[in-house]
Scaffold this active site. Sequence first.
Site, PDB file in Angstrom:
ATOM      1  N   SER A 210      55.088 -17.088 -12.450  1.00 12.39           N
ATOM      2  CA  SER A 210      54.372 -15.699 -13.149  1.00 12.39           C
ATOM      3  C   SER A 210      53.003 -17.117 -12.196  1.00 12.39           C
ATOM      4  O   SER A 210      53.051 -18.224 -12.737  1.00 12.39           O
ATOM      5  CB  SER A 210      53.911 -15.478 -14.588  1.00 12.39           C
ATOM      6  OG  SER A 210      54.951 -14.802 -14.878  1.00 12.39           O
TER       7      SER A 210
ATOM      8  N   GLU B 235      56.711 -20.789 -25.673  1.00 10.47           N
ATOM      9  CA  GLU B 235      56.604 -19.188 -25.003  1.00 10.47           C
ATOM     10  C   GLU B 235      57.026 -18.430 -26.091  1.00 10.47           C
ATOM     11  O   GLU B 235      56.762 -17.517 -26.097  1.00 10.47           O
ATOM     12  CB  GLU B 235      58.112 -19.566 -24.371  1.00 10.47           C
ATOM     13  CG  GLU B 235      57.695 -18.784 -23.438  1.00 10.47           C
ATOM     14  CD  GLU B 235      58.291 -18.763 -21.652  1.00 10.47           C
ATOM     15  OE1 GLU B 235      59.334 -19.317 -21.606  1.00 10.47           O
ATOM     16  OE2 GLU B 235      58.025 -17.716 -21.420  1.00 10.47           O
TER      17      GLU B 235
ATOM     18  N   GLU C  75      68.671  -9.024 -25.459  1.00  9.69           N
ATOM     19  CA  GLU C  75      69.757  -9.340 -25.685  1.00  9.69           C
ATOM     20  C   GLU C  75      69.534 -10.801 -26.162  1.00  9.69           C
ATOM     21  O   GLU C  75      70.598 -10.890 -27.012  1.00  9.69           O
ATOM     22  CB  GLU C  75      70.553  -9.552 -24.989  1.00  9.69           C
ATOM     23  CG  GLU C  75      70.360  -7.273 -24.424  1.00  9.69           C
ATOM     24  CD  GLU C  75      69.991  -6.796 -23.678  1.00  9.69           C
ATOM     25  OE1 GLU C  75      68.282  -7.919 -22.748  1.00  9.69           O
ATOM     26  OE2 GLU C  75      69.275  -5.626 -23.791  1.00  9.69           O
TER      27      GLU C  75
ATOM     28  N   TYR D 197      61.780 -22.141 -13.953  1.00  9.33           N
ATOM     29  CA  TYR D 197      62.542 -21.738 -14.976  1.00  9.33           C
ATOM     30  C   TYR D 197      64.298 -21.234 -14.209  1.00  9.33           C
ATOM     31  O   TYR D 197      64.825 -21.834 -13.796  1.00  9.33           O
ATOM     32  CB  TYR D 197      62.729 -21.959 -16.622  1.00  9.33           C
ATOM     33  CG  TYR D 197      61.868 -22.539 -16.892  1.00  9.33           C
ATOM     34  CD1 TYR D 197      61.103 -23.521 -17.340  1.00  9.33           C
ATOM     35  CD2 TYR D 197      62.431 -22.464 -18.607  1.00  9.33           C
ATOM     36  CE1 TYR D 197      61.324 -24.730 -18.601  1.00  9.33           C
ATOM     37  CE2 TYR D 197      61.958 -23.092 -20.091  1.00  9.33           C
ATOM     38  CZ  TYR D 197      61.171 -24.196 -19.588  1.00  9.33           C
ATOM     39  OH  TYR D 197      60.922 -25.860 -20.478  1.00  9.33           O
ATOM     40  N   SER D 198      63.434 -19.925 -14.254  1.00  7.43           N
ATOM     41  CA  SER D 198      64.760 -19.344 -13.646  1.00  7.43           C
ATOM     42  C   SER D 198      64.857 -19.212 -12.239  1.00  7.43           C
ATOM     43  O   SER D 198      63.828 -19.718 -11.394  1.00  7.43           O
ATOM     44  CB  SER D 198      64.007 -17.643 -13.982  1.00  7.43           C
ATOM     45  OG  SER D 198      63.763 -17.071 -15.476  1.00  7.43           O
TER      46      SER D 198
ATOM     47  N   GLN E  72      55.085 -22.263 -14.317  1.00  8.69           N
ATOM     48  CA  GLN E  72      56.720 -22.270 -15.680  1.00  8.69           C
ATOM     49  C   GLN E  72      57.679 -22.025 -14.505  1.00  8.69           C
ATOM     50  O   GLN E  72      57.620 -20.556 -13.221  1.00  8.69           O
ATOM     51  CB  GLN E  72      56.862 -21.499 -16.476  1.00  8.69           C
ATOM     52  CG  GLN E  72      58.112 -21.676 -17.120  1.00  8.69           C
ATOM     53  CD  GLN E  72      58.666 -20.675 -18.596  1.00  8.69           C
ATOM     54  OE1 GLN E  72      57.866 -19.534 -18.089  1.00  8.69           O
ATOM     55  NE2 GLN E  72      59.044 -21.297 -19.319  1.00  8.69           N
TER      56      GLN E  72
HETATM   57  C1  LIG Z   1      56.385 -10.722 -16.794  1.00  4.73           C
HETATM   58  C2  LIG Z   1      58.221 -11.964 -17.038  1.00  4.73           C
HETATM   59  C3  LIG Z   1      57.035 -13.079 -16.586  1.00  4.73           C
HETATM   60  C4  LIG Z   1      58.679 -13.958 -16.321  1.00  4.73           C
HETATM   61  N1  LIG Z   1      57.991 -15.182 -15.713  1.00  4.73           N
HETATM   62  C5  LIG Z   1      59.088 -16.115 -15.570  1.00  4.73           C
HETATM   63  C6  LIG Z   1      58.013 -17.017 -15.002  1.00  4.73           C
HETATM   64  O1  LIG Z   1      56.203 -17.489 -15.494  1.00  4.73           O
HETATM   65  N2  LIG Z   1      58.834 -18.275 -15.012  1.00  4.73           N
HETATM   66  C7  LIG Z   1      60.019 -17.835 -14.894  1.00  4.73           C
HETATM   67  O2  LIG Z   1      60.678 -19.128 -15.011  1.00  4.73           O
HETATM   68  N3  LIG Z   1      60.761 -17.247 -14.950  1.00  4.73           N
HETATM   69  C8  LIG Z   1      60.120 -16.076 -15.203  1.00  4.73           C
HETATM   70  N4  LIG Z   1      60.502 -15.008 -16.157  1.00  4.73           N
HETATM   71  C9  LIG Z   1      61.748 -14.479 -15.758  1.00  4.73           C
HETATM   72  C10 LIG Z   1      62.927 -14.126 -17.400  1.00  4.73           C
HETATM   73  O3  LIG Z   1      62.698 -15.702 -17.738  1.00  4.73           O
HETATM   74  C11 LIG Z   1      64.055 -13.788 -16.869  1.00  4.73           C
HETATM   75  O4  LIG Z   1      64.050 -12.461 -16.095  1.00  4.73           O
HETATM   76  C12 LIG Z   1      64.618 -13.912 -17.432  1.00  4.73           C
HETATM   77  O5  LIG Z   1      65.447 -14.923 -18.511  1.00  4.73           O
HETATM   78  C13 LIG Z   1      66.128 -12.846 -17.699  1.00  4.73           C
HETATM   79  O6  LIG Z   1      66.887 -13.507 -16.332  1.00  4.73           O
HETATM   80  P1  LIG Z   1      67.209 -12.242 -15.031  1.00  4.73           P
HETATM   81  O7  LIG Z   1      66.188 -11.871 -14.960  1.00  4.73           O
HETATM   82  O8  LIG Z   1      67.725 -13.221 -14.236  1.00  4.73           O
HETATM   83  O9  LIG Z   1      68.416 -11.486 -15.932  1.00  4.73           O
HETATM   84  P2  LIG Z   1      69.870 -11.944 -15.792  1.00  4.73           P
HETATM   85  O10 LIG Z   1      70.537 -12.892 -16.727  1.00  4.73           O
HETATM   86  O11 LIG Z   1      70.021 -11.059 -14.856  1.00  4.73           O
HETATM   87  O12 LIG Z   1      70.010 -10.503 -17.267  1.00  4.73           O
HETATM   88  C14 LIG Z   1      70.133  -9.009 -16.733  1.00  4.73           C
HETATM   89  C15 LIG Z   1      70.704  -8.248 -17.926  1.00  4.73           C
HETATM   90  O13 LIG Z   1      71.856  -8.612 -18.550  1.00  4.73           O
HETATM   91  C16 LIG Z   1      71.278  -9.397 -19.784  1.00  4.73           C
HETATM   92  N5  LIG Z   1      72.303 -10.006 -20.361  1.00  4.73           N
HETATM   93  C17 LIG Z   1      72.263 -11.557 -18.827  1.00  4.73           C
HETATM   94  N6  LIG Z   1      73.373 -12.320 -19.721  1.00  4.73           N
HETATM   95  C18 LIG Z   1      73.708 -11.709 -21.052  1.00  4.73           C
HETATM   96  C19 LIG Z   1      74.281 -12.381 -22.280  1.00  4.73           C
HETATM   97  N7  LIG Z   1      75.151 -13.531 -22.176  1.00  4.73           N
HETATM   98  N8  LIG Z   1      74.296 -11.301 -23.218  1.00  4.73           N
HETATM   99  C20 LIG Z   1      73.401 -10.134 -23.534  1.00  4.73           C
HETATM  100  N9  LIG Z   1      73.181  -9.862 -22.419  1.00  4.73           N
HETATM  101  C21 LIG Z   1      73.174 -10.268 -21.009  1.00  4.73           C
HETATM  102  C22 LIG Z   1      69.786  -9.208 -19.870  1.00  4.73           C
HETATM  103  O14 LIG Z   1      69.595  -9.217 -21.673  1.00  4.73           O
HETATM  104  C23 LIG Z   1      69.460  -8.547 -19.097  1.00  4.73           C
HETATM  105  O15 LIG Z   1      69.365  -7.140 -19.818  1.00  4.73           O
HETATM  106  C24 LIG Z   1      59.421 -13.901 -16.263  1.00  4.73           C
HETATM  107  C25 LIG Z   1      60.178 -12.457 -16.555  1.00  4.73           C
HETATM  108  C26 LIG Z   1      59.565 -11.686 -16.549  1.00  4.73           C
HETATM  109  C27 LIG Z   1      59.723  -9.761 -16.785  1.00  4.73           C
END
Ligand SMILES: Cc1cc2nc3c(=O)[nH]c(=O)nc-3n(C[C@H](O)[C@H](O)[C@H](O)COP(=O)(O)OP(=O)(O)OC[C@H]3O[C@@H](n4cnc5c(N)ncnc54)[C@H](O)[C@@H]3O)c2cc1C
Length: 389
Positions: A163, A246, A375, A130-131, A128
């Site tokens: 992942s 998902e 969150e 996305y991120s 996937q």
């Molecule tokens: C085990 C695992 C597997 C994953 N696999 C994939 C994958 O296969 N493909 C993929 O694309 N991504 C994947 N991810 C990534 C995942 O989708 C992102 O980590 C997630 O969306 C959070 O984004 P970030 O890490 O950039 O954190 P950030 O967006 O930077 O967030 C940091 C913190 O701020 C908080 N926060 C941010 N915005 C807000 C808001 N508006 N209100 C309140 N709180 C907020 C969040 O809750 C978090 O605690 C995976 C992550 C994990 C842990």
Amino acid sequence: MLQDFRAEVRQWLEANCPASMRTPTMEEEEVWGGRKEQFKNPESKVWLERMAAKGWTAPEWPKAYGGGGLKPQEALILKEEMQRLGCRPPLLSFGIWMLGPVLLQYGTEEQKKKHLPEIVQGKVRWCQGYSEPAAGSDLASLQTRAELVGDQFIINGSKVWTSYADSSDWIFCLVRTDPNAGKQQGISFMLIDMNQPGVKAEPIRLISGASPFCEVFFSDAKTSKDNLIGPLNGGWQIAKALLTHERQAISEINKKASELPLEIQAKHKLPTRNGQLADEHFRQRLAAWHMDNTAFEWTLEREMSLQKAGHSPGAASSMFKLYGTELNKRKYELMMEVSGFQSLIWEGAGDEKDRQATRDWLRSKGNSIEGGTSEIQLNVIAKRVLGLP
Ligand SMILES: Cc1cc2nc3c(=O)[nH]c(=O)nc-3n(C[C@H](O)[C@H](O)[C@H](O)COP(=O)(O)OP(=O)(O)OC[C@H]3O[C@@H](n4cnc5c(N)ncnc54)[C@H](O)[C@@H]3O)c2cc1C
């Protein structure tokens, strides 16, 4: 009629599920399919092939696309009978959990015919995309570009936390196809073959030594315009639809068909009195978890029935994701207590089940981040489910 089906399924599983496939799955024996699958246990290959031949890796998908064509009640019976026998899932797959449902809804006939049977058979493994480094919770900020040149899209940019990208064959990806449109409006959803010079997957090594994630770099990577799913610049709606699948899949993650119930595990390891766990405080917390888990399972079953009747979970999938991942974390906290000091053992001597539980406990923390953090789920529930300002 359903009783006949149950008898048939039971008989078939008894005859076709190899002995070692009736034991809890060890992490290293998980089967994710694809061209790089190694099948550490040869019986898992046999099991996958037998189940895939019946379409039972995706029991409810139409037979025309390789699925089992089962009705919801039949699929439930299959699940129950697999659980009864302790069968391992024959295939773990982002294709089945995420991409397939979206292709069934938005794909063209050609796209469904090309991709769905390969997903059912575990021939192609999907990841996937996305991120991105600056687009996690705020996913619509993504910057990976795709430009249409002739019959092909040329893709440049990078993804992160992808992942298993290094073990995958194809990636379903969100890309920006119109940089001048509004954030959500300029995004498209497309499929990209990873086996080409313009795509590089670099594992990110974690503190545990494992590398379940990768960074993925696109440098003039190419994909045919036939691999665009849905309309050009209309990918955001598809992205959200996939996230509901998902989130639902993640919320069900604590239901491991082949795992012994927590109470039985506890009774194997902890002191008992008159057939009950002796520690009253632990017993109460275990009972509370069981009650919450049962209520959650029934709620999910009800939701599934609604979905079969054409109701879309939409934003409500955020409630399931939030609750399911919290339950999962509570379950592994209890398991750590059951294993006691054994749960400190990471590798080497000791019970493999304890070591697996420790890894599962650590992994359960990631459940509340992947697919959108807790969150973010709370924000979605507040806005879209409760209608708060
Ligand atoms: C085990 C695992 C597997 C994953 N696999 C994939 C994958 O296969 N493909 C993929 O694309 N991504 C994947 N991810 C990534 C995942 O989708 C992102 O980590 C997630 O969306 C959070 O984004 P970030 O890490 O950039 O954190 P950030 O967006 O930077 O967030 C940091 C913190 O701020 C908080 N926060 C941010 N915005 C807000 C808001 N508006 N209100 C309140 N709180 C907020 C969040 O809750 C978090 O605690 C995976 C992550 C994990 C842990």
